[in-house]
Design a protein around this motif. Sequence first.
Motif, mmCIF file in Angstrom:
data_model
loop_
_atom_site.group_PDB
_atom_site.id
_atom_site.type_symbol
_atom_site.label_atom_id
_atom_site.label_comp_id
_atom_site.label_asym_id
_atom_site.label_seq_id
_atom_site.Cartn_x
_atom_site.Cartn_y
_atom_site.Cartn_z
ATOM 1 N N ILE A 223 -4.544 0.405 -5.855
ATOM 2 C CA ILE A 223 -4.749 1.016 -4.536
ATOM 3 C C ILE A 223 -6.237 1.088 -4.218
ATOM 4 O O ILE A 223 -6.657 0.827 -3.077
ATOM 5 C CB ILE A 223 -4.104 2.416 -4.504
ATOM 6 N N ASP A 224 -7.047 1.406 -5.234
ATOM 7 C CA ASP A 224 -8.489 1.476 -5.012
ATOM 8 C C ASP A 224 -9.045 0.105 -4.633
ATOM 9 O O ASP A 224 -9.905 -0.017 -3.747
ATOM 10 C CB ASP A 224 -9.171 2.001 -6.272
ATOM 11 N N ARG A 225 -8.569 -0.950 -5.301
ATOM 12 C CA ARG A 225 -9.032 -2.302 -4.973
ATOM 13 C C ARG A 225 -8.621 -2.704 -3.558
ATOM 14 O O ARG A 225 -9.397 -3.334 -2.829
ATOM 15 C CB ARG A 225 -8.466 -3.291 -5.991
ATOM 16 N N LEU A 226 -7.408 -2.342 -3.166
ATOM 17 C CA LEU A 226 -6.945 -2.681 -1.822
ATOM 18 C C LEU A 226 -7.703 -1.897 -0.757
ATOM 19 O O LEU A 226 -8.002 -2.408 0.322
ATOM 20 C CB LEU A 226 -5.447 -2.395 -1.701
ATOM 21 N N ALA A 227 -8.025 -0.649 -1.058
ATOM 22 C CA ALA A 227 -8.725 0.179 -0.086
ATOM 23 C C ALA A 227 -10.172 -0.256 0.091
ATOM 24 O O ALA A 227 -10.762 -0.031 1.149
ATOM 25 C CB ALA A 227 -8.671 1.649 -0.517
ATOM 26 N N ASN A 228 -10.758 -0.876 -0.938
ATOM 27 C CA ASN A 228 -12.169 -1.249 -0.887
ATOM 28 C C ASN A 228 -12.381 -2.720 -0.550
ATOM 29 O O ASN A 228 -13.490 -3.233 -0.692
ATOM 30 C CB ASN A 228 -12.839 -0.947 -2.222
ATOM 31 N N THR A 229 -11.318 -3.409 -0.205
ATOM 32 C CA THR A 229 -11.466 -4.821 0.180
ATOM 33 C C THR A 229 -10.945 -5.013 1.583
ATOM 34 O O THR A 229 -10.180 -4.194 2.121
ATOM 35 C CB THR A 229 -10.698 -5.733 -0.796
#
Length: 1041
Positions: free
Chosen positions: A836-842
Motif C-alpha cells: 500500500i505504501d508503494r502504491l500510495a507513493n507512486t
Amino acid sequence: MVHVYNCHPFSSQQIVQVEQEPGLVCCGGGALFVVATGGCKVEAYSVEREGCPLICRFATMGTVKSIQHSKIGDYLVTIEEKNSATYLRAYTNWRYQAEDKARVGVRLLGHLLRGASVRGGVQMEIIEIPLSERPVAVACCSVTGDLLVGCENTLVLFTLRRQNQQTLNQSQQILQSTWPNTQQSSSQSQGQTSTSNQNVSILDFERSVILHLPKIKAKRVALCGGYVAVQAELEVLVLKLDASSEPKTQEESSEITRADHLEDQADFLLLPRHQELLGDRAKDCDIPVSIEKTGLEDRGQYTLSYVLFRRFTPDFFQGCSVEETQLHSLQLCPLFTSKQSVSQEEPACVFCFFSLPTAGYLYSLKGGVELLSAYQYPEKVLEAVLADHLLHVITKSALQCFTVRCAALAARIEDPYIDTTMKACPPCSLEVCALRMQLFIGLRSVCVHGRHVILLSTADTETPEESERATQRRGLSRKWTISSPKETRTVGHGWNIYVVDTVSPLTLYQEMVEYSQKYAETNPQAQSLRHLLSEAHLLLRASLLQTGQRQNTEGEPALSPETDTGGPSEKQTDREELEEALRQNCAQLGDCFSRGSQKDCHLALPYYRMSALSVTEVIARNRPLPSSPHSYGPGFLFYLKHYLLEEAEQSLSQEEADEVIDIFSQSEPSQLVSVCASPPMVNISPERTLQILRRLEDTAGVSVPLTITMATMMLLMDDVPQYTQLMERHAEMLLVYGFIEEPRLLLHGGGGGQHTRVCPTVLTRQLAKSQPGLLVAGMVALHENNKIQLEQADHIFKELGCENCLQVDFWEAMLMASSQDAIIQELLFRLSSVYIDRLANTSSNTHSNHLNTRSRRKSLKSADDLINSCSHYGALYPWLTVLSPAHTTSSQHQEALYKLQSLLCGPSLSVGSVGPLMERLSEEPLWGFSLHLLCATRRGQYDRSIEKLLDRCPQAIIAYANHQLQDKNMVLWWQKLLPELCNRTRAAADNGILLAALKETLVVVAMEMSPAEFLELIPDDGTASYFLPHLLTCSQKHLLA
C-alpha cells in the motif's frame, strides 16, 4: 573425613574479673551473665568493651540452676531452686539495675496492671511463671522471643507479648473506675510518668500450647521460628508447630498416635536400635505427641508435623560409661539471607545441631531435611556451640573450631543462579575442616556472642593419678572441684572466665589464602588446595550474609540494646572489602578448576565470571607451565569456549585473538570455525588464520562452514575473486546448511531473545551486494531453526540499508516458509502495508520518481512466482484484469498492485486488518477502485459492489458476476443485477455495454429459473420481442428437465 589446617581463628583473650567462683555463664545482648556457684546473684559484664567492665548485678529469688538470654526482648529466664521447690522466672529490663537506687517489681505471669511501669519510671521486673511440673530446661526463640520450657515429659510454649504504655493507662483508668480507693495513688504516680515512657513496651508471656511426650524424657530443648527440638539421653526429636486460623472440629484429634506403649520391661535392659528418620518418615518414630492448647487470646489452632528423629545406640567400648555416650549441645539456629529483614521475615534456613562426645551432626530443616555435616572429634567433647561462621567445641583441655556449611545452603536459597554457568558455590557436602586449637586447663562450658567465645574453666586440684582413678570410677563426671573464693590471685584460684576473640572473617580468609600457597607451590592440582580455597569462599559468603542482615535491620526498632560496631559508612566499607576478597577467591578457585580434572572442569566458568576478570587476564593466568608448554587445562578451554560462544561485547586485540586461535589449533582444532566466527575475534589476523584453516582443511577434510570461514578471511583481505571462488565450491542450499550450523557467520548476537542486539558480519554485507537471494535464504533458514527472531532479522536488513527491498523479499520468503500462525498474520500485515505504501507513493503515469533508488531493484519473487509457490497469495480474480490491465502503469507499481490484489484474493489476509490502511489509496484510478472493490466484496457487500461497478466500469460486470455471484449468491443475478441493468438500460437505451450485459444476464437467469418465475421478472414496460427468445429458452430448458 575432617581436614586439619593450621590456621589461627583466635586473635586475643582476656580474663573477666569476677569476685566469686562462677557456676553458670551465658551471654547475649552484648553482655556476659555470670551466676556464682551456689549463689543467688547474677552479674552482667560487657563483652563489647575492653576489660569486660561490670554492667550491673542483681539478686535472684532462688539458687539459679539454669539461665538463658533472649535476644528478642532482651530478657533473662532462669530455673531456680528455693526450699526444695523449683521455679521458672523471667527478668526483664535488667539493664536498669545499673542505675542507683533501682527498684525491682515482682509479678505473676499475665498480671500487668499494677506493675511499676504504670506507676511511672521503668524498672526491672521479675515475672513468676507458674508450672504444673518441674522445669528441666528452657530455650528462647531467636526469631520471635517466645519461650519454650521443657519438663520431664511435656513441653510448654509461652508466646512473648508486648503491651505499650498507652494501653496500660487505658486499662488502669478502667480499674480506677471500678476501685475508687486506688484512684488517688494511681493519679499521683501517673503524674510522675515521663513523656518518654509512653512508648515503652512491657513484656509478658502467654501460655499458648503444651506438648505431651510421654515416651521421651527431655534433657535439653530448643526453639526457633516454629521448630521445636527436644533432646533426651540418646534421642533427638524435631517438630514443626504451625498456628492455623481455622478452628478444629471436635471430631479432629489433637494427638498424633504412634505405636502402643510397651508393657513394663523393668526386669530387662533394652538397648534401642540406631534410627535416622528425616522429613515425612520421622512420623514413623515410636514417640507419640499430643497437643494441649491453653492460650486465651489466640483463637487459632496448632498443627504439628514431625521433621527429624535421630536415635543413637549407646557405645560401651573401651570402658566408657553411659554419661560419655549421652547427647549434648542441642541448638536450633536460624539464618537469614542478605535480602531479608531479621525482625520481619521468617528465616530462609533453620539448622539443627546436636552432638555426642565423639561426633557432632548438623542438619538443615527447611526445604527438605538433610544432613549437612558430620563432625568427627579427635577427643571427647564436653560442649559445642554453633556460631555464624564456625563451630566451637571444647574438650577438657582445648578449644577448637570447625568450619560449617550453613552459608553454602543459604547461598543457594538466596541466589537461583548458583550451580549454573553464571555462578557457583562449594557444595553443602564439602568435607569440613578443623582449625588450630587453643589449649586451656579444665574447661567446663562455652558460649558464643558474635566474635566473642566465652569459656569457663575450673582447674582440677587432684593429681593426675587420682584424677585417672576418679575418672575410671565415675566416667566423665561433671562435678567440679571448687576452690575457695577467698583465695587471692597471687595464690591462684582454680577457676577463670576467658573471653576469647576470634579474628575477623576477612583476616581468617587471608590466612587461609596464605596457607593455600604452600599447596599451590608444591602441587597446584592438590585436592587440599581446592578444599582450602572452598572453605575460604564459604567463610566470605557467611560474612556477606551477616553484613547484609545488619544493613537490612538499620532503621528498625532495636530488638536488644547491643553495641553498634560501626556506622553505615564503615559497614559499607567492610562489605566492599568482603566482596573484593570474594572476587579474588573466585579467581583462585577458577585457576584450580581450569587445570583440574575433566569431572569438575565446568566450574572454572562460573568462578571466573564471578571474579570479574577480563578474558585477557584469564588467558594470562592460564598460559601453559614450562613443564608442558602445549597443554591447556580442560576447565580453561571450557571457559574460553563459553566466553566466545556467548556473544561477549568485549573485543580482543589482534595479539590476543591470534593467541586464542593458537590455543584452539593446538587443543581443539574442530572448534576453530566457531572461534573465528565469534564477535570478540573481529580483530583477528586474516592471513595468519587462513594458513591455520588451510592446514585444518588438509587434515580434517573439506566442510561447508570451514569453506565459508575461509571465504570470510578472503573478504577481510579484500580478495574478492578468491572469495567468489571459495563460495562457488558448494551449491546454494549447502551454503544455507552451513549458515544453520554456524549462524555467527551471518550475524553477531541473537542468542538472548528477541530484544538482544544483533549486527551483520562482513560476509552478510558482501552477500547483500552480490548474492541477495542466498542472504535471504540464509536468514529464513536461521529463523525457521530458531537461531534468530523476526525483529532481529529486520534489524539486520536495516543495518544493511535494505529495508525497502531485501527486507520485503525476506518477508515474502518467510511467508512461504513459516507455519506459525502468529508469524504469518504479522507478515501479511507488514507486506500489505509495504504494498500500500508503494502504491500510495507512486504515480500511474510516471516511473517511480519518489522511490529511493535502492527500491528500484527487481524483487527476488514476482507476483506470479508468489502465486505459484505460496498458498497465502491467491490467483487474481478474472474481473481484475478488466479493471487493471497490464502495462498501464510502471513495473514497480504494477508489481505492488498485483501482489496486494493477490493477497486480497488469497485465503489468509484479514480485510479488517488492512481496511484503515486502504484509506490512503484513492478510488479515482481504476486500480485503486479495484482494490476497494475487492475489500467490499471480501466483506460480502455485493449489492453495493454491483452498483459501484456499473457506475465505474460496466464492461467488467459480467466477469464479476460470473466469478462472485455463485452458489448462495446466485440469487443476486435476478434480485439485484437484472433489475439494476433494466433500470440503467431504460435510462440509456443506446448504451451497448449495458445492453450486452443485460443480454448475458438474461441468459444466466433463463437457465436458472422456471418460465413462470421468469415472466414475473420481465418489466411491465419491456419490449416483448427482446425478452421472448430468453423466455423460449427458459421454457425449453424446463421441458427437458
